[in-house]
Design an enzyme around this catalytic site. Structure first.
Site, PDB file in Angstrom:
ATOM      1  N   GLU A   1      -1.799 -40.320   5.991  1.00  0.00           N
ATOM      2  CA  GLU A   1      -1.504 -41.019   4.729  1.00  0.00           C
ATOM      3  C   GLU A   1      -0.013 -41.127   4.411  1.00  0.00           C
ATOM      4  OE1 GLU A   1      -3.906 -39.110   1.711  1.00  0.00           O
ATOM      5  OE2 GLU A   1      -5.754 -39.815   2.621  1.00  0.00           O
TER       6      GLU A   1
ATOM      7  N   ASP B   1      -4.738 -43.345   8.175  1.00  0.00           N
ATOM      8  CA  ASP B   1      -4.507 -43.773   6.787  1.00  0.00           C
ATOM      9  C   ASP B   1      -5.738 -44.484   6.230  1.00  0.00           C
ATOM     10  OD1 ASP B   1      -3.065 -44.200   4.340  1.00  0.00           O
ATOM     11  OD2 ASP B   1      -1.208 -44.304   5.504  1.00  0.00           O
TER      12      ASP B   1
ATOM     13  N   GLU C   1     -12.993 -41.041   9.093  1.00  0.00           N
ATOM     14  CA  GLU C   1     -13.590 -40.347   7.930  1.00  0.00           C
ATOM     15  C   GLU C   1     -14.602 -41.239   7.213  1.00  0.00           C
ATOM     16  OE1 GLU C   1     -10.484 -38.958   5.269  1.00  0.00           O
ATOM     17  OE2 GLU C   1      -9.167 -38.487   6.937  1.00  0.00           O
TER      18      GLU C   1
HETATM   19  C1  XIL Z   1     -11.057 -34.305   1.295  1.00  0.00           C
HETATM   20  C2  XIL Z   1     -12.207 -33.324   1.475  1.00  0.00           C
HETATM   21  O1  XIL Z   1     -13.355 -34.050   1.861  1.00  0.00           O
HETATM   22  C3  XIL Z   1     -12.458 -32.570   0.195  1.00  0.00           C
HETATM   23  O2  XIL Z   1     -13.428 -31.541   0.397  1.00  0.00           O
HETATM   24  C4  XIL Z   1     -11.160 -31.939  -0.317  1.00  0.00           C
HETATM   25  O3  XIL Z   1     -11.386 -31.341  -1.581  1.00  0.00           O
HETATM   26  C5  XIL Z   1     -10.048 -32.982  -0.418  1.00  0.00           C
HETATM   27  O4  XIL Z   1      -9.908 -33.648   0.819  1.00  0.00           O
HETATM   28  N1  XIL Z   1      -8.536 -38.375   3.119  1.00  0.00           N
HETATM   29  C6  XIL Z   1      -8.355 -37.327   3.978  1.00  0.00           C
HETATM   30  C7  XIL Z   1      -9.221 -36.126   3.883  1.00  0.00           C
HETATM   31  O5  XIL Z   1      -7.537 -37.443   4.907  1.00  0.00           O
HETATM   32  O6  XIL Z   1      -8.555 -34.947   4.245  1.00  0.00           O
HETATM   33  C8  XIL Z   1      -9.799 -35.956   2.495  1.00  0.00           C
HETATM   34  O7  XIL Z   1     -10.755 -34.905   2.544  1.00  0.00           O
HETATM   35  C9  XIL Z   1     -10.450 -37.255   2.036  1.00  0.00           C
HETATM   36  C10 XIL Z   1      -9.435 -38.373   1.987  1.00  0.00           C
END
Ligand code: XIL
Length: 375
Positions: free
Chosen positions: A170, A217, A281
């Protein structure tokens, strides 16, 4: 369960899932974790009493079932939180390997590959790293030294265990579409300047010579300017010889946006640089929020119509991924969790709004989206 998600796609790409510590805790750790929640509710939230205490046995049983999906349905796992710097890099020369070690063991036992999420991010970072004993920012040199020490130490221990790493997470601003700076919480940029990115990649290449190095990202598909922002950065870095192997698209999307066409354009654009694209993700929220306009939907009832729409949407997006799996641009698709109950989207972007973005429901049963995908 006879069906298997990763086997349905292994001709095209690996299929992964994010796991949280919750699932890998021992019974004793789990009990003390639940006690912690209880005391948080009583002492911090000042509840007078908790009438309905969580049923530890029941929750533990549910998590074991979920864990079984993690073992059998996916061939890649990624720690959802436990390998973020905050939990690993404890102080100047203290690295806590205990949780990463557990994931390494888990992946080995289940014949799975392991991704590392994430080395350098402005969030869930080891805050101490940026400060000296007078609570002032450290010098460039010291932060650089700490970063190198961290990445080197991880490489020494895990270089043969981690096949893919989110080196930078990010880094593009949602406002300027250039590098996120201190005003947007990146003390990496604030102290080290823009070279922090290439430094991290160079250190990662030295420490993990055989792993795939990723720049990761979000919203790159739906926000064209952001996509171009990252594209220009990656192009510039590749020209300088910085070892970036892939762009990670987080793919936290919803039922409507981005369109499959936008996803296609994004994959092709990064693919045109001669690097790979991976999906890091993924989840599909049932709420069609428009965060840029601060429009967020209210909680809604999760009807079978919504779940069918979601199934259709998962199917269409995965069909698109399959095409790029065939051409070799896209090699991995990782889902950000297993069941809706434990998804981070129940709290984001709207706290406490119940969402249902994954392939298994709150009770742990496969949803229409699951069945549509494995067909
Ligand atoms: C999130 C997790 O899923 C949560 O449990 C935590 O509280 C915060 O982070 N982008 C990312 C991830 O790169 O690391 C994030 O994960 C979600 C958004």
């Amino acid at each position: 369960m006879k069906n298997c998600l990763y086997k349905s796609f292994q001709k095209y790409f690996k299929t992964g899932v994010a796991l949280s510590s919750f699932f890998l805790m021992t019974n004793e750790e789990f009990a003390s974790y639940m006690k912690g929640i209880e005391s948080y509710l009583l002492n911090v939230c000042k509840l007078k009493s908790i009438t309905k205490l969580p049923d530890i046995e029941k929750i533990k049983k549910d998590t074991m079932e979920v864990l079984n999906y993690a073992k059998t349905q996916f061939n890649v796992i990624v720690p959802e939180n436990d390998c973020k710097m905050q939990y690993v890099y404890k102080s100047e020369d203290l690295i806590d390997f205990s949780w990463p070690d557990r994931y390494v063991k888990f992946a080995k036992e289940n014949n799975q590959k392991l991704r590392w999420h994430t080395l350098v991010w402005h969030s869930q970072v080891a805050e101490w790293i940026f400060y000296d004993e007078n609570k002032k920012y450290v010098s460039k040199e010291l932060l650089d030294k700490r970063l190198k020490f961290y990445i080197d130490s991880l490489g020494k221990r895990y270089k043969n265990d981690i096949y893919s790493i989110d080196v930078i997470n990010e880094c593009i601003s949602d406002k300027t579409f250039t590098l996120r700076n201190g005003k947007e919480k990146s003390l990496w940029y604030e102290i080290l300047g823009e070279t922090y990115i290439e430094k991290a990649f160079l250190y990662a290449k030295e420490a993990f010579p055989n792993s795939e190095l990723v720049i990761n990202d979000y919203n790159l598909e739906s926000v064209e300017q952001k996509r171009y922002g990252l594209f220009n950065l990656v192009k510039k870095l590749l020209n300088k010889g910085v070892p970036i192997d892939a762009v990670g698209l987080q793919m936290h999307i919803n039922l409507q946006t981005p369109s499959v066409q936008e996803i296609r354009e994004t994959i092709e654009m990064f693919g045109s640089l001669g690097i790979k694209v991976i999906i890091t993700e993924m989840d599909i929220s049932i709420y069609n929020d428009i965060p840029d306009e601060e429009r967020f939907e209210n909680q809604k009832i999760i009807t079978s119509e919504i779940l069918d729409l979601q199934a259709e949407r998962y199917f269409n997006v995965f069909e698109c991924f399959k095409n790029y799996g065939k051409t070799g641009i896209l090699s991995d698709v990782v889902l950000w969790g297993i069941t809706d109950r434990f998804s981070w989207r129940n709290d984001f972007p709207v706290p406490k709004r119940i969402d249902a973005p994954l392939l298994f429901d709150r009770k742990g049963n496969p949803k229409p989206a699951y069945y549509k995908l494995i067909r």
